[in-house]
Design an enzyme around this catalytic site. Sequence first.
Site, PDB file in Angstrom:
ATOM      1  N   ARG A   9      81.506 -24.154  71.020  1.00  0.00           N
ATOM      2  CA  ARG A   9      81.263 -23.303  72.190  1.00  0.00           C
ATOM      3  C   ARG A   9      80.367 -24.065  73.152  1.00  0.00           C
ATOM      4  O   ARG A   9      79.140 -23.936  73.101  1.00  0.00           O
ATOM      5  CB  ARG A   9      80.555 -22.009  71.761  1.00  0.00           C
ATOM      6  CG  ARG A   9      81.423 -20.995  71.036  1.00  0.00           C
ATOM      7  CD  ARG A   9      80.621 -19.720  70.790  1.00  0.00           C
ATOM      8  NE  ARG A   9      81.444 -18.618  70.384  1.00  0.00           N
ATOM      9  CZ  ARG A   9      81.639 -18.232  69.107  1.00  0.00           C
ATOM     10  NH1 ARG A   9      81.079 -18.893  68.119  1.00  0.00           N
ATOM     11  NH2 ARG A   9      82.388 -17.184  68.837  1.00  0.00           N
ATOM     12  N   ARG A  38      85.978 -26.295  73.028  1.00  0.00           N
ATOM     13  CA  ARG A  38      86.389 -25.304  74.023  1.00  0.00           C
ATOM     14  C   ARG A  38      85.647 -25.591  75.317  1.00  0.00           C
ATOM     15  O   ARG A  38      84.418 -25.726  75.301  1.00  0.00           O
ATOM     16  CB  ARG A  38      86.051 -23.884  73.554  1.00  0.00           C
ATOM     17  CG  ARG A  38      86.377 -22.878  74.652  1.00  0.00           C
ATOM     18  CD  ARG A  38      86.175 -21.476  74.218  1.00  0.00           C
ATOM     19  NE  ARG A  38      84.766 -21.143  74.127  1.00  0.00           N
ATOM     20  CZ  ARG A  38      84.327 -19.997  73.617  1.00  0.00           C
ATOM     21  NH1 ARG A  38      85.176 -19.132  73.097  1.00  0.00           N
ATOM     22  NH2 ARG A  38      83.049 -19.738  73.593  1.00  0.00           N
ATOM     23  N   GLU A  83      92.999 -14.815  73.475  1.00  0.00           N
ATOM     24  CA  GLU A  83      91.997 -13.762  73.319  1.00  0.00           C
ATOM     25  C   GLU A  83      92.230 -12.635  74.322  1.00  0.00           C
ATOM     26  O   GLU A  83      91.448 -11.704  74.424  1.00  0.00           O
ATOM     27  CB  GLU A  83      90.575 -14.325  73.404  1.00  0.00           C
ATOM     28  CG  GLU A  83      90.342 -15.332  74.507  1.00  0.00           C
ATOM     29  CD  GLU A  83      88.961 -15.974  74.440  1.00  0.00           C
ATOM     30  OE1 GLU A  83      88.135 -15.591  73.605  1.00  0.00           O
ATOM     31  OE2 GLU A  83      88.716 -16.870  75.258  1.00  0.00           O
ATOM     32  N   ASN A 120      87.402 -11.977  68.627  1.00  0.00           N
ATOM     33  CA  ASN A 120      86.339 -11.112  69.157  1.00  0.00           C
ATOM     34  C   ASN A 120      86.779 -10.504  70.484  1.00  0.00           C
ATOM     35  O   ASN A 120      86.733  -9.289  70.681  1.00  0.00           O
ATOM     36  CB  ASN A 120      85.048 -11.907  69.392  1.00  0.00           C
ATOM     37  CG  ASN A 120      84.625 -12.680  68.166  1.00  0.00           C
ATOM     38  OD1 ASN A 120      84.923 -12.270  67.055  1.00  0.00           O
ATOM     39  ND2 ASN A 120      83.947 -13.787  68.357  1.00  0.00           N
ATOM     40  N   CYS A 140      89.403 -18.558  65.484  1.00  0.00           N
ATOM     41  CA  CYS A 140      88.014 -19.003  65.583  1.00  0.00           C
ATOM     42  C   CYS A 140      87.069 -17.850  65.926  1.00  0.00           C
ATOM     43  O   CYS A 140      85.892 -18.062  66.152  1.00  0.00           O
ATOM     44  CB  CYS A 140      87.870 -20.148  66.578  1.00  0.00           C
ATOM     45  SG  CYS A 140      88.313 -19.669  68.249  1.00  0.00           S
TER      46      CYS A 140
HETATM   47  C1  PEP Z   1      86.381 -14.910  70.547  1.00  0.00           C
HETATM   48  O1  PEP Z   1      86.429 -14.238  71.575  1.00  0.00           O
HETATM   49  O2  PEP Z   1      86.822 -14.522  69.437  1.00  0.00           O
HETATM   50  C2  PEP Z   1      85.789 -16.255  70.573  1.00  0.00           C
HETATM   51  C3  PEP Z   1      85.864 -17.059  69.534  1.00  0.00           C
HETATM   52  O3  PEP Z   1      85.086 -16.608  71.688  1.00  0.00           O
HETATM   53  P1  PEP Z   1      83.604 -16.023  72.010  1.00  0.00           P
HETATM   54  O4  PEP Z   1      83.158 -15.228  70.828  1.00  0.00           O
HETATM   55  O5  PEP Z   1      82.732 -17.192  72.274  1.00  0.00           O
HETATM   56  O6  PEP Z   1      83.879 -15.202  73.217  1.00  0.00           O
HETATM   57 MG    MG Z   2      86.042 -15.218  73.451  1.00  0.00          MG
END
Ligand code: PEP
Ligand code: MG
Length: 561
Positions: free
Chosen positions: A288, A324, A415, A438, A486
Amino acid sequence: MEHQSLFGIGVSAGFALAPVVKVMPAPSFDSREPRSTDPAADGVRVREAFATVAESMRQRATTASESARPILEATAQLASDRALAKAADKKLKAGAGVTRAVHDAVEEYAILLSNLGGYMAERVTDLYDIRDRAICVLRDLPMPGVPEVCEPSVLVADDLAPAETVGLDPSLIRAIVTEGGGPTSHTAILAAQLGIPAVVKAPGAMSIEPGTSVAVDGGTGEVILAPTEEEVSKLSARARMREAVLAQSSGPGATEDGYPVSLLANIGTAADAESAATQDVEGTGLFRTEFLFLDRDSAPTLEEQTETYIRVLRAFGSRKVVVRTLDAGADKPLSFANLGEEENPALGRRGLRLSMAREDLLITQLDALAAAYDATGRLADLRVMAPMVATTEETTWFVERARERNLPYVGIMIEVPAAAIRAKQLLSIADFASLGTNDLSQYTMAADRMQGALSDLLTPWQPAVLQMIKFACDGGDATGKPIGVCGEAGGDPLLALVLVGLGVSSLSMAQSKVPAVRAALRLHSRATCQQMAAYAVDAETAADARAAVEQLAHPRLKGLL
Ligand code: PEP
Ligand code: MG
């Protein structure tokens, strides 16, 4: 407080026993304070409050890290600014009480700084910190924010901002308990990344008195106040048993019948990479990169970024490194990548959308990555992916820019529901995809991931979310392109089985969660995982989905949950 237990959601396994320190919320002005009848005397009180704040900042600067020291010193200077005290004098003369005068004077000063733009505008956050602390001094309240800790403690908060969590020292903060938050809030993610046991959404946590000894089980979510010796030994025995099961599994991830599933660590900094690389993981499935820059006022230069990426690539040698690109915006605002106020930031110009508006930031990042890759002899299995992709146009836009720089594998995160449904089309452009469960849960269920109160909707066990993941996996299948996970779902040993059954070939998670997922996979065949997936997707409710999968699971899995 009488002896009792609180129950929240365990988001980072581990056991801790230590006294509580609390993160106090910032107070507002005292709405019941009398109007000023002696502005001169009250002006002295206000000056003394600002001076106390300045002095405490200077004190903190003496023991702060090299990067934090200048910030604290600059904040101390700002607290001593005569113009600020004079602005408060004016408010007092107009009849405001002392805390109201501080509040209004700071507000006025903040607008002034904002209008100046650039470095001055970026000081507004520090100014608000000064306001909150000065009001605490005047109201005789404990200071807001993460307190300074010099002995092992359990940190209790309503919730923590990512920037606060990132700075925690795991040798002193033995566990985190929050009353708010949720399993996919960044506090939970960062705590697991730091290896700090954590429980979120524990009702009543904020009423625990500071200094109370608590036992925290970050696996089950139990928090025992003033535990007896017997309770402490029961909890620590449970943690030891878990450790023993985990110690038996090592090596690459695979199901019982040998179907390989790469097990990778999520990282946020070069130091995370160096720590994860010493562990039994097959690389990183999510770097990240925005976590590198959370507390920065200016965009990182090409050279700085290149240096950081070289450290990350070196740490992992020839292993997989999935980077990413900047996912700024919404709950991860970056002051140098701010496109202005938005009504609904989570639905706004975040992730790749922000990169398209600020192409310069993305190009510098890709150039730095390419330079780091060359400098390390193109040894790592490097992959780069974009966050928040929704359309084929966006995919093409990103893929072209990454390929122009000779980056070997270019992918996208799935996502957003649009990307899951159209995975086949997007994957005919990109080389791979990684499911961000997420955000995919948040957007599928239209439930803010920062809202602890919506955690029932937000769970990736929701059949609608599982269905969305299935759409994405079917797109992977149709194009022959690999799909990983992820998001936090990949770190849940039971759900990991379902994800593998749906067709994902890699799982990336906080490094502390890898051993339990590896042990879970080793206990089940791929066919069982596929059966679990079919039951879970067909279930009526999230609870039914979980229960159906639990029924099919090996009895020894229980010790890992
Ligand atoms: C997600 O959204 O699942 C992800 C891995 O990205 P982040 O949690 O950093 O938004
Ligand atoms: Mg995300």
